[in-house]
Design an enzyme around this catalytic site. Structure first.
Site, PDB file in Angstrom:
ATOM      1  CE1 TYR A 239      -3.263  -2.957   0.748  1.00 42.91           C
ATOM      2  CE2 TYR A 239      -4.576  -0.959   0.688  1.00 42.91           C
ATOM      3  CZ  TYR A 239      -4.486  -2.326   0.625  1.00 42.91           C
ATOM      4  OH  TYR A 239      -5.614  -3.067   0.426  1.00 42.91           O
TER       5      TYR A 239
ATOM      6  CE  LYS B 121       2.633 -18.331  -0.111  1.00 48.63           C
ATOM      7  NZ  LYS B 121       1.824 -19.562  -0.101  1.00 48.63           N
TER       8      LYS B 121
ATOM      9  CG  ASP C  82      -1.198 -20.386   1.234  1.00 52.88           C
ATOM     10  OD1 ASP C  82      -0.737 -20.198   2.376  1.00 52.88           O
ATOM     11  OD2 ASP C  82      -0.591 -21.025   0.356  1.00 52.88           O
TER      12      ASP C  82
ATOM     13  CG  ASP D 153      -7.792  -5.170   1.413  1.00 53.84           C
ATOM     14  OD1 ASP D 153      -8.784  -4.616   1.919  1.00 53.84           O
ATOM     15  OD2 ASP D 153      -7.696  -5.415   0.197  1.00 53.84           O
TER      16      ASP D 153
ATOM     17  CG  ASP E  98     -13.336  -7.792   1.780  1.00 51.01           C
ATOM     18  OD1 ASP E  98     -13.293  -6.889   2.629  1.00 51.01           O
ATOM     19  OD2 ASP E  98     -13.608  -7.586   0.579  1.00 51.01           O
TER      20      ASP E  98
END
Ligand code: IPM
Ligand code: MN
Length: 330
Positions: free
Chosen positions: A125, A176, A209, A233, A237
């Site tokens: 970002y 990750k 993941d 982010d 959701d």
């Protein structure tokens, strides 16, 4: 003491859900001065300005900011995101994005009770990158991820401190590290170092993941999660989807150092397709306003709002009807 609250209602369903959030805040009796700001896609289309410097400086003087949602289909992607939302996160140093998810056991899972702490000023970002030979067959576009020791550490420390206040006292780092071996290494090392100062907090690590699978199949695995900006982010959701829908996903963009106002907003967008129909769920905005009261030190009022929303599952009807039902329960 009256709080000065900057109100950015925004576009689409933003003004509708903010009206209900303020209805609920009014019901608590907490005194505040609402200072409205017309920062929105509609305002941009009218004036060509997204966030004038003078307005940003005014916002710095607020005690808190409550935002509905911004975005209209006519405004190209990135203009409001970078120019308004991310600019406020960066300029006001809102380095924590706190997103709670809670839902009783139901069809999807055995119950959710977790908080995601998303780093809010760095990562992909930060806007590092650019184009080379744009528009040609040899075009290059890069988008880097910025991770500073200071930025990662202050976020990780906040997450440990939060975990210490919750009964389970558990914190999971999500990243990750098997692929992002530079940024992931900095995150993991920082996490381990801060963990060594918190022997009372149980810790875990999941790749992002795998965390998506756990969110869907057994979210009870999680208490507090700390993660990078982009992973946070996406994951939040999904968090909304497994915990009552995005209409209940609230967020607090915090400046824990309190060098300026913090900003509270629902996770959802402006949903132009349902604007004006009364179909928007105001709960995400109401919960966000409750988190604002808590951060302003109005602990008792915040607890009443939280309880009123939790007890509002049976409330159906229009945006305004749901808002009124919650306000009555406060
Ligand atoms: C969110 C939103 C924002 C983000 C966008 C609108 C810039 O998706 O708050 O989750 O990506 O952070
Ligand atoms: Mn998002």
């Amino acid at each position: 003491m009256s709080h000065r609250i900057g109100i950015i209602a925004g576009d689409g369903i933003g003004p509708e859900v903010i009206a209900e959030a303020l209805k609920v805040v009014d019901a608590t009796g907490v005194e505040y001065d609402a200072v409205p700001y017309d920062l929105s896609g509609a305002n941009y289309l009218r004036t060509g300005e997204v966030l004038p410097d003078s307005v940003l400086d005014e916002l710095r003087g607020m005690d808190a900011i409550l935002l509905g949602a911004v975005g209209t289909p006519e405004v190209p992607p990135g203009v409001l995101e970078r120019g308004l939302l991310l600019r406020m996160r960066f300029e006001l140093d809102l380095y924590i994005n706190l997103r709670p998810f809670a839902a009783p056991a139901g069809e999807l899972n055995d119950g959710v009770d977790m908080v995601v702490i998303r780093e809010n000023t760095e990562g992909t970002y930060a806007g590092e990158g650019g184009f080379l030979r744009k528009g040609t067959p040899h075009e290059v576009a890069t988008q880097g991820s910025v991770n500073t020791r200071l930025g990662v550490e202050r976020c990780v420390r906040f997450a440990f401190d939060l975990a210490a206040t919750r009964p389970r006292r558990h914190l999971t780092l999500v990243h990750k590290t098997n692929v992002l071996t530079f940024a992931g290494d900095l995150w993991q090392r920082t996490f381990n170092e801060v963990a060594s100062e918190h022997a009372d907090i149980a810790t875990g690590y999941d790749h992002v993941d795998a965390a998506c699978i756990h969110f869907v199949q057994r979210p009870e695995r999680y208490d507090v999660i700390v993660t990078d900006n982009l992973f946070g982010d996406i994951l939040t959701d999904l968090g909304g989807a497994i915990a009552g829908g995005i209409g209940r996903a609230a967020s607090a963009n915090l400046n824990p150092a309190r060098t300026g106002p913090s900003l509270f907003e629902p996770v959802h967008g402006s949903a132009p397709d349902i604007a004006g129909t009364g179909a928007a769920d105001p709960r995400a905005a109401v919960i966000s306003a409750g988190m604002m009261l808590e951060f302003l030190g109005e602990t008792e009022a915040a607890a009443r709002v939280k309880k009123a929303v939790e007890g509002s599952d049976d409330a159906s009807g229009s945006t305004a009807e749901i808002g009124s039902r919650i306000a009555e329960r406060v």
